[in-house]
Scaffold this active site. Structure first.
Site, short mmCIF file in Angstrom:
data_model
loop_
_atom_site.label_atom_id
_atom_site.label_comp_id
_atom_site.label_asym_id
_atom_site.label_seq_id
_atom_site.Cartn_x
_atom_site.Cartn_y
_atom_site.Cartn_z
N ASP A 67 0.81 -1.22 0.00
CA ASP A 67 0.00 0.00 0.00
C ASP A 67 0.84 1.26 0.00
O ASP A 67 2.05 1.22 0.21
CB ASP A 67 -0.97 -0.01 1.20
N ASN A 136 -7.68 -3.01 14.34
CA ASN A 136 -9.05 -3.34 13.96
C ASN A 136 -9.11 -4.56 13.03
O ASN A 136 -10.14 -4.84 12.43
CB ASN A 136 -9.72 -2.13 13.28
N HIS A 138 -7.30 -4.95 10.27
CA HIS A 138 -7.03 -4.70 8.85
C HIS A 138 -5.74 -5.37 8.39
O HIS A 138 -4.83 -5.59 9.18
CB HIS A 138 -7.06 -3.20 8.51
N GLU A 143 -9.90 -2.21 5.53
CA GLU A 143 -10.51 -1.94 6.82
C GLU A 143 -11.75 -2.82 7.01
O GLU A 143 -12.30 -3.32 6.02
CB GLU A 143 -10.94 -0.46 6.87
C1 F6R Z 1 1.47 -1.58 6.16
C2 F6R Z 1 0.11 -2.09 6.24
C3 F6R Z 1 -0.65 -2.13 7.52
C4 F6R Z 1 0.21 -2.48 8.73
C5 F6R Z 1 -0.64 -2.50 10.01
C6 F6R Z 1 0.21 -2.75 11.23
O1 F6R Z 1 1.97 -1.66 4.83
O2 F6R Z 1 -0.42 -2.45 5.24
O3 F6R Z 1 -1.71 -3.05 7.40
O4 F6R Z 1 0.79 -3.72 8.53
O5 F6R Z 1 -1.31 -1.29 10.15
O6 F6R Z 1 1.08 -1.69 11.42
P1 F6R Z 1 2.24 -1.77 12.51
O7 F6R Z 1 3.16 -2.86 12.07
O8 F6R Z 1 2.92 -0.43 12.45
O9 F6R Z 1 1.59 -2.05 13.83
#
Ligand code: F6R
Length: 241
Positions: A67, A136, A138, A143
């Site tokens: 992303d 959450n 995701h 989401e």
């Molecule tokens: C990042 C992504 C997100 C993160 C998730 C966890 O490319 O796609 O889904 O993997 O938000 O983030 P952290 O590792 O910072 O807790």
């Protein structure tokens, strides 16, 4: 699901990097799906160390990131393009032409997203996808919603994700509200998936992903249906299992 509970970041990174290193050894032109965020950073450090030690080369590896934020340029210090270069790409011999981080500001998002999926497909599909998980549930920026998403698309971020991302930006107004993300289907097309999570804040999401019903209200729960998933977590993230 191969669920393993570790004592600390170091152990998680050792286990995750071992899988990636052995894939790149056996398949030097492997296709890696990569994530940003805190969760994979220690794993990326181990990949850099393996490269520096001459254990593996990334010169024929292709990477596709999950992303990218919309509304900030790739050169912004908070872009995922910058993150990936600062945490991995600048320290290994991957070729810039083999690195793919979604363009967060495409002229025609629909066409661009379809082309991103097509380039993954044309490369042969993702061999190993690295994932984190949001509080959450995701994955990527998929989401919680009423339906699992399909291919790469432009998404509006939820308040909880904007809130979690706030720490990286000077003011709340600077936090992007939209992103380009691989959809759930594009993520689960990967042949093998490694999801990394640490900390109590992830415990509920980890519980719902593993023990809950498969539902788009917890996008990560789709991983229950994948036949080659590793879930590498610490004791805090595992505390509700
Ligand atoms: C990042 C992504 C997100 C993160 C998730 C966890 O490319 O796609 O889904 O993997 O938000 O983030 P952290 O590792 O910072 O807790």
């Amino acid at each position: 699901m191969d669920i393993r509970i570790f004592n600390n970041t170091e152990e998680i990174a050792a286990a995750a990097s071992e899988i990636i290193i052995s894939k790149v050894k056996s398949c030097p032109d492997a296709i890696l799906g990569l994530a940003t965020g805190a969760s994979p950073v220690a794993t990326y450090k181990k990949l850099i160390a393996a490269y520096e030690a001459g254990v593996i080369s990334f010169k024929d590896v292709k990477t596709f990131n999950l992303d990218e934020y919309c509304s900030i340029p790739a050169t912004d210090k908070n872009s995922y393009y910058t993150f990936m270069h600062e945490n991995l790409f600048n320290f290994i011999d991957v070729l810039e032409e083999n690195v793919h981080v979604p363009n967060g500001n495409p002229e025609n998002a629909e066409e661009y997203c379809a082309a991103y999926d097509e380039s993954i497909k044309n490369a042969g599909g993702i061999d190993i996808q690295v994932l984190g998980i949001g509080r959450n549930g995701h994955i990527g920026f998929n989401e919680p919603s009423d339906a699992f998403t399909a291919g790469t698309y432009k998404v509006k971020l939820t308040e909880s994700t904007i809130e979690a991302n706030k720490i990286y930006f000077e003011s709340e107004n600077d936090v992007p509200r939209e992103a380009i993300t691989m959809g759930v289907q594009s993520i689960t097309n990967a042949k093998e998936i490694i999801l990394i999570a640490e900390g109590k804040a992830k415990a509920q999401a980890i519980h719902d992903m593993i023990k809950g019903e498969v539902s788009p209200s917890c996008p990560a729960s789709i991983l229950q249906k994948h036949n080659n998933v590793h879930i590498f977590i610490d004791k805090d993230a595992a505390s509700l299992l």
